[in-house]
Design a protein around this motif. Structure first.
Motif, mmCIF file in Angstrom:
data_model
loop_
_atom_site.group_PDB
_atom_site.id
_atom_site.type_symbol
_atom_site.label_atom_id
_atom_site.label_comp_id
_atom_site.label_asym_id
_atom_site.label_seq_id
_atom_site.Cartn_x
_atom_site.Cartn_y
_atom_site.Cartn_z
ATOM 1 N N VAL A 115 7.019 3.373 -9.622
ATOM 2 C CA VAL A 115 6.120 2.633 -8.730
ATOM 3 C C VAL A 115 4.770 3.320 -8.563
ATOM 4 O O VAL A 115 3.774 2.672 -8.234
ATOM 5 C CB VAL A 115 6.830 2.430 -7.361
ATOM 6 N N LEU A 116 4.718 4.610 -8.831
ATOM 7 C CA LEU A 116 3.506 5.413 -8.606
ATOM 8 C C LEU A 116 2.214 4.784 -9.137
ATOM 9 O O LEU A 116 1.198 4.779 -8.430
ATOM 10 C CB LEU A 116 3.703 6.812 -9.203
ATOM 11 N N PRO A 117 2.207 4.201 -10.351
ATOM 12 C CA PRO A 117 0.932 3.667 -10.863
ATOM 13 C C PRO A 117 0.397 2.445 -10.122
ATOM 14 O O PRO A 117 -0.777 2.102 -10.274
ATOM 15 C CB PRO A 117 1.266 3.298 -12.315
ATOM 16 N N VAL A 118 1.236 1.779 -9.316
ATOM 17 C CA VAL A 118 0.791 0.514 -8.727
ATOM 18 C C VAL A 118 0.714 0.525 -7.205
ATOM 19 O O VAL A 118 0.301 -0.460 -6.596
ATOM 20 C CB VAL A 118 1.699 -0.667 -9.176
ATOM 21 N N VAL A 119 1.114 1.641 -6.566
ATOM 22 C CA VAL A 119 1.105 1.724 -5.105
ATOM 23 C C VAL A 119 0.319 2.965 -4.681
ATOM 24 O O VAL A 119 0.524 4.046 -5.232
ATOM 25 C CB VAL A 119 2.551 1.777 -4.549
ATOM 26 N N GLY A 120 -0.542 2.793 -3.687
ATOM 27 C CA GLY A 120 -1.410 3.890 -3.271
ATOM 28 C C GLY A 120 -0.672 5.093 -2.722
ATOM 29 O O GLY A 120 -0.998 6.237 -3.048
ATOM 30 N N LEU A 121 0.336 4.863 -1.869
ATOM 31 C CA LEU A 121 1.109 5.943 -1.265
ATOM 32 C C LEU A 121 2.571 5.783 -1.672
ATOM 33 O O LEU A 121 3.245 4.856 -1.233
ATOM 34 C CB LEU A 121 0.981 5.898 0.265
ATOM 35 N N THR A 122 3.039 6.669 -2.526
ATOM 36 C CA THR A 122 4.404 6.608 -3.032
ATOM 37 C C THR A 122 5.145 7.836 -2.541
ATOM 38 O O THR A 122 4.723 8.968 -2.795
ATOM 39 C CB THR A 122 4.420 6.546 -4.572
ATOM 40 N N VAL A 123 6.275 7.617 -1.835
ATOM 41 C CA VAL A 123 6.944 8.703 -1.121
ATOM 42 C C VAL A 123 8.425 8.749 -1.473
ATOM 43 O O VAL A 123 9.103 7.722 -1.483
ATOM 44 C CB VAL A 123 6.775 8.530 0.413
ATOM 45 N N LEU A 124 8.920 9.957 -1.739
ATOM 46 C CA LEU A 124 10.340 10.197 -1.985
ATOM 47 C C LEU A 124 10.967 10.824 -0.748
ATOM 48 O O LEU A 124 10.477 11.834 -0.238
ATOM 49 C CB LEU A 124 10.534 11.149 -3.169
ATOM 50 N N LEU A 125 12.054 10.220 -0.260
ATOM 51 C CA LEU A 125 12.875 10.859 0.761
ATOM 52 C C LEU A 125 13.905 11.712 0.033
ATOM 53 O O LEU A 125 14.805 11.185 -0.627
ATOM 54 C CB LEU A 125 13.562 9.820 1.645
ATOM 55 N N ASP A 126 13.775 13.018 0.127
ATOM 56 C CA ASP A 126 14.637 13.940 -0.607
ATOM 57 C C ASP A 126 15.945 14.129 0.161
ATOM 58 O O ASP A 126 15.971 14.742 1.230
ATOM 59 C CB ASP A 126 13.921 15.282 -0.781
ATOM 60 N N ARG A 127 17.031 13.603 -0.392
ATOM 61 C CA ARG A 127 18.349 13.733 0.211
ATOM 62 C C ARG A 127 19.099 14.962 -0.305
ATOM 63 O O ARG A 127 20.253 15.185 0.052
ATOM 64 C CB ARG A 127 19.170 12.473 -0.066
ATOM 65 N N VAL A 172 0.828 -1.210 0.000
ATOM 66 C CA VAL A 172 0.000 0.000 0.000
ATOM 67 C C VAL A 172 0.854 1.248 0.000
ATOM 68 O O VAL A 172 0.368 2.340 -0.330
ATOM 69 C CB VAL A 172 -0.957 0.036 1.213
ATOM 70 N N ALA A 173 2.156 1.109 0.364
ATOM 71 C CA ALA A 173 3.031 2.278 0.443
ATOM 72 C C ALA A 173 4.457 1.881 0.078
ATOM 73 O O ALA A 173 4.877 0.745 0.302
ATOM 74 C CB ALA A 173 2.995 2.872 1.851
ATOM 75 N N PHE A 174 5.191 2.857 -0.466
ATOM 76 C CA PHE A 174 6.576 2.624 -0.897
ATOM 77 C C PHE A 174 7.394 3.882 -0.637
ATOM 78 O O PHE A 174 6.942 4.996 -0.919
ATOM 79 C CB PHE A 174 6.609 2.284 -2.388
ATOM 80 N N LEU A 175 8.615 3.707 -0.103
ATOM 81 C CA LEU A 175 9.532 4.817 0.178
ATOM 82 C C LEU A 175 10.870 4.557 -0.496
ATOM 83 O O LEU A 175 11.440 3.472 -0.367
ATOM 84 C CB LEU A 175 9.733 4.950 1.692
ATOM 85 N N ASP A 176 11.388 5.569 -1.196
ATOM 86 C CA ASP A 176 12.671 5.463 -1.883
ATOM 87 C C ASP A 176 13.299 6.849 -1.891
ATOM 88 O O ASP A 176 12.608 7.845 -1.643
ATOM 89 C CB ASP A 176 12.459 4.954 -3.319
ATOM 90 N N ASP A 177 14.611 6.919 -2.199
ATOM 91 C CA ASP A 177 15.264 8.232 -2.263
ATOM 92 C C ASP A 177 15.678 8.610 -3.684
ATOM 93 O O ASP A 177 16.458 9.545 -3.866
ATOM 94 C CB ASP A 177 16.472 8.287 -1.313
ATOM 95 N N HIS A 178 15.146 7.899 -4.679
ATOM 96 C CA HIS A 178 15.462 8.221 -6.073
ATOM 97 C C HIS A 178 14.166 8.480 -6.843
ATOM 98 O O HIS A 178 13.280 7.618 -6.878
ATOM 99 C CB HIS A 178 16.243 7.083 -6.735
#
Length: 201
Positions: A153-165, A140-146
């Motif tokens: 991943v955006l089209p297949v996961v409800g909550l898609t989050v970028l950790l901005d480094r 339901v959610a995904f976190l990545d820094d790229h």
């Protein structure tokens, strides 16, 4: 039904940047200073192509299992486990899976680590489907820094989050990606998303 949550490893749970720089200093026998915020390790540390290749060779030979965890790593995983099963989706080759598990120090079981290869935004998206097959539902959610990874991943996961480094030289995120600068904001977003979608536990 237990939900699944997926996240990247390097830059999220493990301090790849500092560890790679320390490896570079050992290989090159001199201080290696960060000269820019570029995402490329070569330009970030002002290395020649030959120097950078030598560091990567040494890193692949014996450093992946020694990657240090960030201080927040255990807290982040434990916070997410309140909501469901946590999966690691990491951009290393499958032959490094045991090294990856060792660097995570048991925070995520090896059976919940998916190694998708290098430079593989599309493979990260496919990993969401793999988790769906193994767990019975996609994360339901995904976190990545790229940005490329979260965009894929955006089209297949409800909550898609970028950790901005704060790295430069990267593409923009697509509309619909949430951007944060503190990894501990991610569990808060997951909880809000589950409440909003009626899946709060």
């Amino acid at each position: 039904m237990t939900i699944s949550i997926a996240l990247d490893v390097d830059g999220i749970l493990t301090n790849f940047d500092d560890h790679w720089r320390q490896c570079a200093e050992q290989v090159l026998g001199r201080p290696v200073l960060r000269v820019s915020d570029d995402h490329s390790m070569r330009t970030r540390y002002a290395l020649t192509n030959k120097e950078c290749d030598a560091v990567w060779e040494a890193y692949h030979a014996g450093e992946w299992h020694r990657l240090p965890l960030y201080p927040h790593a255990a807290e982040l995983i434990h916070a997410l486990e309140q909501f469901g099963t946590v999966w690691a989706v990491t951009s290393v080759k499958d032959l490094r899976k045991k090294d990856r598990a060792a660097s995570l120090e048991g925070l995520i079981p090896e059976s919940q680590i998916l190694c998708v290869g290098e430079q593989s935004a599309q493979n990260k998206m496919l990993a969401m489907h793999t988790i769906g097959v193994r767990a019975g539902h996609k994360p339901v959610a995904f976190l990545d820094d790229h940005p490329e990874n979260v965009n894929a991943v955006l089209p297949v996961v409800g909550l898609t989050v970028l950790l901005d480094r704060g790295y430069t030289g990267l593409p923009d995120t697509e509309y619909g990606v949430t951007v944060i600068d503190d990894p501990m904001d991610f569990p808060v977003l997951v909880e809000q998303f589950l409440k909003r979608t009626g899946r709060a536990v």
